[in-house]
Design a protein around this motif. Structure first.
Motif, PDB file in Angstrom:
ATOM      1  N   ILE A   1      11.702 -32.842  -4.209  1.00 57.17           N
ATOM      2  CA  ILE A   1      11.978 -31.451  -4.618  1.00 57.17           C
ATOM      3  C   ILE A   1      12.309 -30.552  -3.438  1.00 57.17           C
ATOM      4  N   THR A   2      12.201 -31.088  -2.208  1.00 57.15           N
ATOM      5  CA  THR A   2      12.496 -30.267  -1.020  1.00 57.15           C
ATOM      6  C   THR A   2      13.583 -30.863  -0.127  1.00 57.15           C
ATOM      7  N   SER A   3      14.141 -31.985  -0.503  1.00 58.05           N
ATOM      8  CA  SER A   3      15.183 -32.638   0.291  1.00 58.05           C
ATOM      9  C   SER A   3      16.560 -32.351  -0.313  1.00 58.05           C
ATOM     10  N   PRO A   4      17.470 -31.719   0.438  1.00 55.42           N
ATOM     11  CA  PRO A   4      18.804 -31.450  -0.106  1.00 55.42           C
ATOM     12  C   PRO A   4      19.508 -32.705  -0.640  1.00 55.42           C
ATOM     13  N   GLU A   5      19.307 -33.852   0.010  1.00 54.65           N
ATOM     14  CA  GLU A   5      19.955 -35.086  -0.449  1.00 54.65           C
ATOM     15  C   GLU A   5      19.432 -35.497  -1.822  1.00 54.65           C
ATOM     16  N   GLN A   6      18.133 -35.363  -2.052  1.00 53.29           N
ATOM     17  CA  GLN A   6      17.546 -35.715  -3.346  1.00 53.29           C
ATOM     18  C   GLN A   6      17.895 -34.659  -4.399  1.00 53.29           C
ATOM     19  N   ILE A   7      17.837 -33.394  -4.029  1.00 46.69           N
ATOM     20  CA  ILE A   7      18.148 -32.299  -4.949  1.00 46.69           C
ATOM     21  C   ILE A   7      19.576 -32.440  -5.482  1.00 46.69           C
TER      22      ILE A   7
ATOM     23  N   LYS B   1      21.093 -35.007  -6.268  1.00 49.58           N
ATOM     24  CA  LYS B   1      21.119 -35.996  -7.352  1.00 49.58           C
ATOM     25  C   LYS B   1      20.488 -35.446  -8.629  1.00 49.58           C
ATOM     26  N   TRP B   2      19.231 -34.982  -8.547  1.00 53.07           N
ATOM     27  CA  TRP B   2      18.535 -34.632  -9.787  1.00 53.07           C
ATOM     28  C   TRP B   2      18.853 -33.228 -10.290  1.00 53.07           C
ATOM     29  N   LEU B   3      19.202 -32.287  -9.399  1.00 53.31           N
ATOM     30  CA  LEU B   3      19.546 -30.932  -9.830  1.00 53.31           C
ATOM     31  C   LEU B   3      21.058 -30.742  -9.915  1.00 53.31           C
ATOM     32  N   THR B   4      21.803 -31.677  -9.374  1.00 56.03           N
ATOM     33  CA  THR B   4      23.281 -31.665  -9.341  1.00 56.03           C
ATOM     34  C   THR B   4      23.831 -30.473  -8.577  1.00 56.03           C
ATOM     35  N   ALA B   5      23.076 -29.988  -7.607  1.00 58.87           N
ATOM     36  CA  ALA B   5      23.511 -28.831  -6.815  1.00 58.87           C
ATOM     37  C   ALA B   5      23.394 -29.141  -5.335  1.00 58.87           C
ATOM     38  N   GLN B   6      24.284 -28.544  -4.572  1.00 54.12           N
ATOM     39  CA  GLN B   6      24.155 -28.613  -3.119  1.00 54.12           C
ATOM     40  C   GLN B   6      23.111 -27.584  -2.720  1.00 54.12           C
ATOM     41  N   ALA B   7      22.127 -28.014  -1.940  1.00 60.13           N
ATOM     42  CA  ALA B   7      21.019 -27.129  -1.582  1.00 60.13           C
ATOM     43  C   ALA B   7      21.028 -26.820  -0.092  1.00 60.13           C
ATOM     44  N   GLU B   8      20.801 -25.564   0.208  1.00 61.19           N
ATOM     45  CA  GLU B   8      20.563 -25.116   1.588  1.00 61.19           C
ATOM     46  C   GLU B   8      19.168 -24.516   1.577  1.00 61.19           C
ATOM     47  N   LEU B   9      18.254 -25.104   2.356  1.00 60.71           N
ATOM     48  CA  LEU B   9      16.857 -24.697   2.320  1.00 60.71           C
ATOM     49  C   LEU B   9      16.340 -24.405   3.720  1.00 60.71           C
ATOM     50  N   ASP B  10      15.758 -23.245   3.890  1.00 61.21           N
ATOM     51  CA  ASP B  10      15.031 -22.886   5.104  1.00 61.21           C
ATOM     52  C   ASP B  10      13.562 -22.876   4.673  1.00 61.21           C
ATOM     53  N   LEU B  11      12.942 -24.055   4.690  1.00 62.43           N
ATOM     54  CA  LEU B  11      11.688 -24.333   4.003  1.00 62.43           C
ATOM     55  C   LEU B  11      10.456 -23.766   4.714  1.00 62.43           C
ATOM     56  N   HIS B  12      10.317 -22.446   4.645  1.00 60.42           N
ATOM     57  CA  HIS B  12       9.103 -21.765   5.094  1.00 60.42           C
ATOM     58  C   HIS B  12       9.035 -20.420   4.365  1.00 60.42           C
ATOM     59  N   VAL B  13       7.852 -19.819   4.312  1.00 60.70           N
ATOM     60  CA  VAL B  13       7.698 -18.548   3.611  1.00 60.70           C
ATOM     61  C   VAL B  13       8.688 -17.534   4.189  1.00 60.70           C
ATOM     62  N   ASP B  14       9.388 -16.856   3.301  1.00 61.89           N
ATOM     63  CA  ASP B  14      10.464 -15.905   3.594  1.00 61.89           C
ATOM     64  C   ASP B  14      11.775 -16.587   3.966  1.00 61.89           C
ATOM     65  N   GLY B  15      11.782 -17.917   4.037  1.00 61.31           N
ATOM     66  CA  GLY B  15      13.025 -18.637   4.293  1.00 61.31           C
ATOM     67  C   GLY B  15      13.962 -18.532   3.097  1.00 61.31           C
ATOM     68  N   LYS B  16      15.243 -18.616   3.367  1.00 60.54           N
ATOM     69  CA  LYS B  16      16.254 -18.495   2.313  1.00 60.54           C
ATOM     70  C   LYS B  16      16.559 -19.845   1.683  1.00 60.54           C
ATOM     71  N   LEU B  17      17.060 -19.784   0.446  1.00 57.17           N
ATOM     72  CA  LEU B  17      17.547 -20.977  -0.229  1.00 57.17           C
ATOM     73  C   LEU B  17      18.792 -20.618  -0.997  1.00 57.17           C
ATOM     74  N   ALA B  18      19.626 -21.615  -1.216  1.00 57.48           N
ATOM     75  CA  ALA B  18      20.824 -21.456  -2.045  1.00 57.48           C
ATOM     76  C   ALA B  18      21.097 -22.774  -2.742  1.00 57.48           C
ATOM     77  N   PHE B  19      21.415 -22.689  -4.019  1.00 60.14           N
ATOM     78  CA  PHE B  19      21.855 -23.840  -4.799  1.00 60.14           C
ATOM     79  C   PHE B  19      23.263 -23.540  -5.280  1.00 60.14           C
ATOM     80  N   ARG B  20      24.189 -24.486  -5.028  1.00 60.03           N
ATOM     81  CA  ARG B  20      25.584 -24.316  -5.436  1.00 60.03           C
ATOM     82  C   ARG B  20      26.001 -25.500  -6.307  1.00 60.03           C
ATOM     83  N   TRP B  21      26.476 -25.186  -7.512  1.00 60.94           N
ATOM     84  CA  TRP B  21      26.957 -26.215  -8.419  1.00 60.94           C
ATOM     85  C   TRP B  21      28.474 -26.283  -8.357  1.00 60.94           C
ATOM     86  N   GLU B  22      29.008 -27.433  -8.748  1.00 58.07           N
ATOM     87  CA  GLU B  22      30.459 -27.643  -8.704  1.00 58.07           C
ATOM     88  C   GLU B  22      31.225 -26.664  -9.576  1.00 58.07           C
TER      89      GLU B  22
END
Length: 159
Positions: A31-37, A39-60
């Motif tokens: 649930i925290t690895s862009p490579e795994q996400i 596959k299961w979420l079908t989105a490209q994930a950009e994660l700055d994995l810490h409190v106040d860090g940004k995230l983005a999910f982009r679908w095709e």
């Protein structure tokens, strides 16, 4: 297991609980690895994995979700804001707990805006099914037809 809708004050909460026959650490990585996400979420994930860090999910299809992490407690808890054009501001919470030989996963998605809840129920339902398939290392392709079936089921119950 099917998702539930809880109504609290001025929000609606989509809730899922699943038992996965995988260690908590393995589920956390999925649930925290862009490579795994991807596959299961079908989105490209950009994660700055810490409190106040940004995230983005982009679908095709062009859908985009932005947010910030509000809780990062490896490997047991994760929480982030979810902001998208169609559903507005919401919050996603993941809770992982060791249970037996596996992990009890609890996911909630809390909506404050005009979200089409049956769509989110169907989406999370199928994405969690696929998460388990990814963890079993048996993933081939995302079951889009299953998504349509599940959406119809939830729409008939929660329309």
């Amino acid at each position: 297991m099917d998702g539930k809708i809880l109504q609290m004050d001025e929000c609606r909460i989509v809730s899922f609980q699943r038992y996965l026959k995988h260690p908590v650490e393995k589920v956390w990585r999925a649930i925290t690895s862009p490579e795994q996400i991807a596959k299961w979420l079908t989105a490209q994930a950009e994660l700055d994995l810490h409190v106040d860090g940004k995230l983005a999910f982009r679908w095709e299809n062009g859908d985009l979700v932005h947010g910030n992490f509000t809780k990062v407690d490896p490997p047991y808890g994760l929480e982030y804001t979810w902001l998208e054009q169609t559903s507005g501001h919401s919050i996603v919470r993941w809770s992982l707990k060791e249970e037996g030989d596996g992990c009890l996963l609890h996911l909630t998605h809390t909506f404050y805006g005009p979200a089409i809840v049956p769509d989110f129920l169907a989406g999370w339902h199928v994405h969690l099914d696929v998460l388990d398939i990814v963890l079993l290392e048996q993933f081939r392709q995302f079951p889009w037809e299953r998504m349509k079936e599940i959406r119809e089921k939830y729409a008939s119950h929660f329309g």
